[in-house]
Design a protein around this motif. Structure first.
Motif, short mmCIF file in Angstrom:
data_model
loop_
_atom_site.label_atom_id
_atom_site.label_comp_id
_atom_site.label_asym_id
_atom_site.label_seq_id
_atom_site.Cartn_x
_atom_site.Cartn_y
_atom_site.Cartn_z
N HIS A 67 0.86 -1.18 0.00
CA HIS A 67 0.00 0.00 0.00
C HIS A 67 0.90 1.23 0.00
N VAL A 68 0.85 2.01 -1.10
CA VAL A 68 1.76 3.13 -1.30
C VAL A 68 1.02 4.45 -1.19
N LEU A 69 1.51 5.32 -0.33
CA LEU A 69 1.01 6.69 -0.22
C LEU A 69 1.87 7.54 -1.14
N VAL A 70 1.25 8.14 -2.15
CA VAL A 70 1.96 9.04 -3.06
C VAL A 70 1.61 10.46 -2.65
N VAL B 35 4.05 7.97 -12.26
CA VAL B 35 4.27 7.27 -10.98
C VAL B 35 3.02 6.47 -10.61
N LEU B 36 1.86 7.11 -10.67
CA LEU B 36 0.61 6.43 -10.32
C LEU B 36 0.34 5.25 -11.26
N ARG B 37 0.52 5.48 -12.55
CA ARG B 37 0.24 4.43 -13.54
C ARG B 37 1.12 3.21 -13.32
N GLN B 38 2.40 3.44 -13.13
CA GLN B 38 3.33 2.32 -12.99
C GLN B 38 3.15 1.58 -11.66
N LEU B 39 2.90 2.32 -10.59
CA LEU B 39 2.68 1.65 -9.30
C LEU B 39 1.44 0.76 -9.36
N ARG B 40 0.37 1.29 -9.94
CA ARG B 40 -0.87 0.50 -10.06
C ARG B 40 -0.67 -0.70 -10.98
N SER B 41 0.04 -0.50 -12.09
CA SER B 41 0.31 -1.61 -13.02
C SER B 41 1.13 -2.70 -12.36
N ALA B 42 1.97 -2.31 -11.39
CA ALA B 42 2.81 -3.28 -10.68
C ALA B 42 2.03 -4.01 -9.58
#
Length: 195
Positions: free
Chosen positions: A2-5, A23-30
């Motif tokens: 769970h990442v807080l950006v 950043v959001l796109r890649q974190l969610r894709s991962a």
């Protein structure tokens, strides 16, 4: 994870806004769950009031005004900060976020002032995506306070357990589209591997 950006830039058409979206796109894709904290969009108030400062050491009453943000910080297993460097420091909005949120009972236990204990032990990873207007040598000459804040101070609040990545683009004042594209790709790859 769970990442807080934590994103801090007032202009939605900026290069930094594009970095934030990547950043959001890649974190969610991962496969990470992401809590996107856009300080400007959320209308975060960075100003510590007189009353807040007087009650700063009064745990847990000191957290009342920021309960929403305290809860988000406590739920996070990782934090990624996205911000520009202005005047060789953090933007005022982000500095106020740190000033108000990193307080006794949240970021550290100061009940024994001679032996301050870190409380952000839930944070295993810290990342930062930062842009600078000036070249790296000048940021180094000025002491690079944003880098130290992220890589030293915040890590210390995790009990020195969190792994830290600091992705910096220097000299935005003379940026070229190919160099910006390379940095964007580097950030995207780093977020895709973020673990």
């Amino acid at each position: 994870m769970h990442v807080l950006v934590v994103y801090c830039h007032p202009v939605e058409t900026s290069f930094h806004a594009a970095l934030h979206r990547e950043v959001l796109r890649q974190l969610r894709s991962a496969g990470h769950t992401v809590d996107d904290c856009d300080l400007y969009a959320e209308g975060f108030d960075p100003v510590m009031s007189r009353e807040e400062r007087l009650g700063y050491h009064d745990v847990p009453a000191n957290q009342a005004a920021l309960g929403f943000y305290v809860d988000r910080l406590r739920r996070a297993e990782a934090i990624v900060f996205c911000f520009p460097t202005w005047c060789f420091g953090l933007p005022a909005m982000l500095k106020g976020f740190f000033d108000r949120l990193l307080m006794p009972g949240v970021a550290f236990d100061i009940s024994d002032p001679a032996n301050v204990k870190p409380l952000l032990t839930n944070i295993r990873r810290i990342g930062a995506v930062v842009t600078y207007g000036r070249p790296r040598w000048m940021a180094w000459y000025m002491g690079d306070p944003p880098r130290k804040m992220v890589t030293r101070y915040l890590r210390r609040l995790t009990g020195n357990r969190a792994r830290v990545d600091y992705h910096a683009y220097y000299h935005m004042n003379v940026a070229t589209p190919p160099r910006l594209a390379r940095f964007m790709a580097r950030v995207g790859q780093a977020m895709a591997r973020f673990a």
